[in-house]
Design a protein around this motif. Sequence first.
Motif, mmCIF file in Angstrom:
data_model
loop_
_atom_site.group_PDB
_atom_site.id
_atom_site.type_symbol
_atom_site.label_atom_id
_atom_site.label_comp_id
_atom_site.label_asym_id
_atom_site.label_seq_id
_atom_site.Cartn_x
_atom_site.Cartn_y
_atom_site.Cartn_z
ATOM 1 N N LYS A 172 40.845 49.668 32.522
ATOM 2 C CA LYS A 172 40.080 50.743 31.887
ATOM 3 C C LYS A 172 40.938 51.533 30.899
ATOM 4 O O LYS A 172 40.513 51.828 29.778
ATOM 5 N N ALA A 173 42.186 51.864 31.295
ATOM 6 C CA ALA A 173 43.080 52.621 30.429
ATOM 7 C C ALA A 173 43.482 51.820 29.191
ATOM 8 O O ALA A 173 43.478 52.333 28.067
ATOM 9 N N LEU A 174 43.798 50.555 29.397
ATOM 10 C CA LEU A 174 44.203 49.703 28.278
ATOM 11 C C LEU A 174 43.032 49.459 27.330
ATOM 12 O O LEU A 174 43.204 49.425 26.108
ATOM 13 N N HIS A 175 41.843 49.290 27.885
ATOM 14 C CA HIS A 175 40.653 49.069 27.068
ATOM 15 C C HIS A 175 40.415 50.259 26.148
ATOM 16 O O HIS A 175 40.027 50.102 24.985
ATOM 17 N N TYR A 176 40.664 51.452 26.639
ATOM 18 C CA TYR A 176 40.454 52.660 25.837
ATOM 19 C C TYR A 176 41.369 52.675 24.611
ATOM 20 O O TYR A 176 40.936 53.026 23.508
ATOM 21 N N VAL A 177 42.640 52.314 24.775
ATOM 22 C CA VAL A 177 43.605 52.415 23.668
ATOM 23 C C VAL A 177 43.607 51.180 22.769
ATOM 24 O O VAL A 177 44.175 51.207 21.668
ATOM 25 N N ALA A 178 42.991 50.101 23.202
ATOM 26 C CA ALA A 178 43.005 48.849 22.444
ATOM 27 C C ALA A 178 42.234 48.976 21.136
ATOM 28 O O ALA A 178 41.281 49.753 21.033
ATOM 29 N N PRO A 179 42.624 48.203 20.107
ATOM 30 C CA PRO A 179 41.907 48.221 18.840
ATOM 31 C C PRO A 179 40.456 47.770 18.996
ATOM 32 O O PRO A 179 40.167 46.839 19.763
ATOM 33 N N VAL A 180 39.567 48.420 18.286
ATOM 34 C CA VAL A 180 38.153 48.054 18.304
ATOM 35 C C VAL A 180 37.996 46.630 17.775
ATOM 36 O O VAL A 180 38.652 46.238 16.812
ATOM 37 N N GLY A 181 37.143 45.869 18.428
ATOM 38 C CA GLY A 181 36.930 44.486 18.033
ATOM 39 C C GLY A 181 37.902 43.517 18.670
ATOM 40 O O GLY A 181 37.742 42.304 18.570
ATOM 41 N N GLU A 182 38.948 44.070 19.318
ATOM 42 C CA GLU A 182 39.946 43.225 19.981
ATOM 43 C C GLU A 182 40.193 43.667 21.425
ATOM 44 O O GLU A 182 41.145 43.237 22.054
ATOM 45 N N LYS A 183 39.342 44.537 21.918
ATOM 46 C CA LYS A 183 39.615 45.165 23.203
ATOM 47 C C LYS A 183 39.798 44.167 24.349
ATOM 48 O O LYS A 183 40.786 44.236 25.086
ATOM 49 N N ASP A 184 38.876 43.266 24.528
ATOM 50 C CA ASP A 184 38.975 42.326 25.642
ATOM 51 C C ASP A 184 40.192 41.417 25.495
ATOM 52 O O ASP A 184 40.911 41.152 26.469
ATOM 53 N N VAL A 185 40.424 40.934 24.286
ATOM 54 C CA VAL A 185 41.569 40.048 24.027
ATOM 55 C C VAL A 185 42.874 40.791 24.270
ATOM 56 O O VAL A 185 43.815 40.261 24.873
ATOM 57 N N TYR A 186 42.936 42.048 23.812
ATOM 58 C CA TYR A 186 44.142 42.854 23.971
ATOM 59 C C TYR A 186 44.453 43.083 25.448
ATOM 60 O O TYR A 186 45.573 42.869 25.909
ATOM 61 N N VAL A 187 43.459 43.529 26.202
ATOM 62 C CA VAL A 187 43.665 43.811 27.617
ATOM 63 C C VAL A 187 44.103 42.555 28.360
ATOM 64 O O VAL A 187 45.042 42.583 29.168
ATOM 65 N N GLU A 188 43.449 41.448 28.072
ATOM 66 C CA GLU A 188 43.785 40.190 28.729
ATOM 67 C C GLU A 188 45.226 39.792 28.449
ATOM 68 O O GLU A 188 45.953 39.344 29.352
ATOM 69 N N ARG A 189 45.658 39.968 27.189
ATOM 70 C CA ARG A 189 47.023 39.582 26.807
ATOM 71 C C ARG A 189 48.070 40.443 27.505
ATOM 72 O O ARG A 189 49.068 39.947 28.017
ATOM 73 N N VAL A 190 47.838 41.759 27.535
ATOM 74 C CA VAL A 190 48.804 42.660 28.177
ATOM 75 C C VAL A 190 48.896 42.368 29.672
ATOM 76 O O VAL A 190 49.993 42.272 30.229
ATOM 77 N N LEU A 191 47.755 42.210 30.318
ATOM 78 C CA LEU A 191 47.767 41.947 31.760
ATOM 79 C C LEU A 191 48.389 40.586 32.076
ATOM 80 O O LEU A 191 49.048 40.428 33.119
ATOM 81 N N LYS A 192 48.227 39.628 31.185
ATOM 82 C CA LYS A 192 48.814 38.304 31.394
ATOM 83 C C LYS A 192 50.336 38.386 31.422
ATOM 84 O O LYS A 192 51.002 37.615 32.123
ATOM 85 N N VAL A 193 50.891 39.338 30.674
ATOM 86 C CA VAL A 193 52.348 39.506 30.635
ATOM 87 C C VAL A 193 52.872 40.159 31.914
ATOM 88 O O VAL A 193 53.887 39.753 32.461
ATOM 89 N N VAL A 194 52.154 41.181 32.416
ATOM 90 C CA VAL A 194 52.698 41.959 33.528
ATOM 91 C C VAL A 194 52.274 41.500 34.926
ATOM 92 O O VAL A 194 53.041 41.652 35.885
ATOM 93 N N GLU A 195 51.086 40.936 35.048
ATOM 94 C CA GLU A 195 50.581 40.602 36.384
ATOM 95 C C GLU A 195 51.451 39.631 37.183
ATOM 96 O O GLU A 195 51.558 39.761 38.404
ATOM 97 N N PRO A 196 52.117 38.656 36.533
ATOM 98 C CA PRO A 196 52.982 37.770 37.321
ATOM 99 C C PRO A 196 54.141 38.499 38.015
ATOM 100 O O PRO A 196 54.739 37.960 38.961
ATOM 101 N N PHE A 197 54.449 39.700 37.567
ATOM 102 C CA PHE A 197 55.562 40.453 38.137
ATOM 103 C C PHE A 197 55.095 41.515 39.140
ATOM 104 O O PHE A 197 55.893 42.348 39.577
ATOM 105 N N VAL A 198 53.824 41.492 39.479
ATOM 106 C CA VAL A 198 53.302 42.448 40.455
ATOM 107 C C VAL A 198 53.023 41.704 41.756
ATOM 108 O O VAL A 198 52.212 40.778 41.796
ATOM 109 N N GLU A 199 53.724 42.125 42.810
ATOM 110 C CA GLU A 199 53.574 41.437 44.097
ATOM 111 C C GLU A 199 52.182 41.704 44.669
ATOM 112 O O GLU A 199 51.677 42.797 44.583
#
Length: 199
Positions: A172-199
Amino acid sequence: MDIAILTFDGFNELDSFIALGILNRLRADGWKAQITSPTARVTSMNGVVVEAQQPLEFANRADAVIFGSGIYTRAIAENSALLDSFQLDPLRQLIAGQCSGTLLMARLGLLSDLPACTDLTTKPWVVQAGVRVVDAPFHAKGPIATAGGCMSSQYLAAWMMVKRAGVEAATKALHYVAPVGEKDVYVERVLKVVEPFVE
């Protein structure tokens, strides 16, 4: 969730302000990220003067700490009096560093044998401090994270949110700050980077 964003003279605005802006999207959930500095005012690498919201000691009692970077970080890393003022606790706190902030974490012994990320300019100093630097934008293990490159502050913020508030709140927080028209792609990309490091 109190978060200290460590910000020193010569700081990089992108490091401190991007993380501050993203993390405070969870203010309604009790999150509060604040500029934390050793002096009442600090001046950025581009001449922006900012008033500290918290003194340096705030980092010791905060729930999470981000070491931002700046043009004077190498000198700060040699300031033993300043470094001795930190009493951080990885068992209780999330601790992250960005670019040259990774050097401060190394000097404080927070990285031990963990691989770490930093910017290309700082890399030789971090290696000299005995830390193995990886060619990646983000790496974390347990409560310790590092990131390399100015825009990687988004990964530090996302990692903290996922770890302490969950994927839904972070999305929700990332979606708010993401560029319009790229919100879903942006959120997915950021989470793809960090989620593997969250136990």
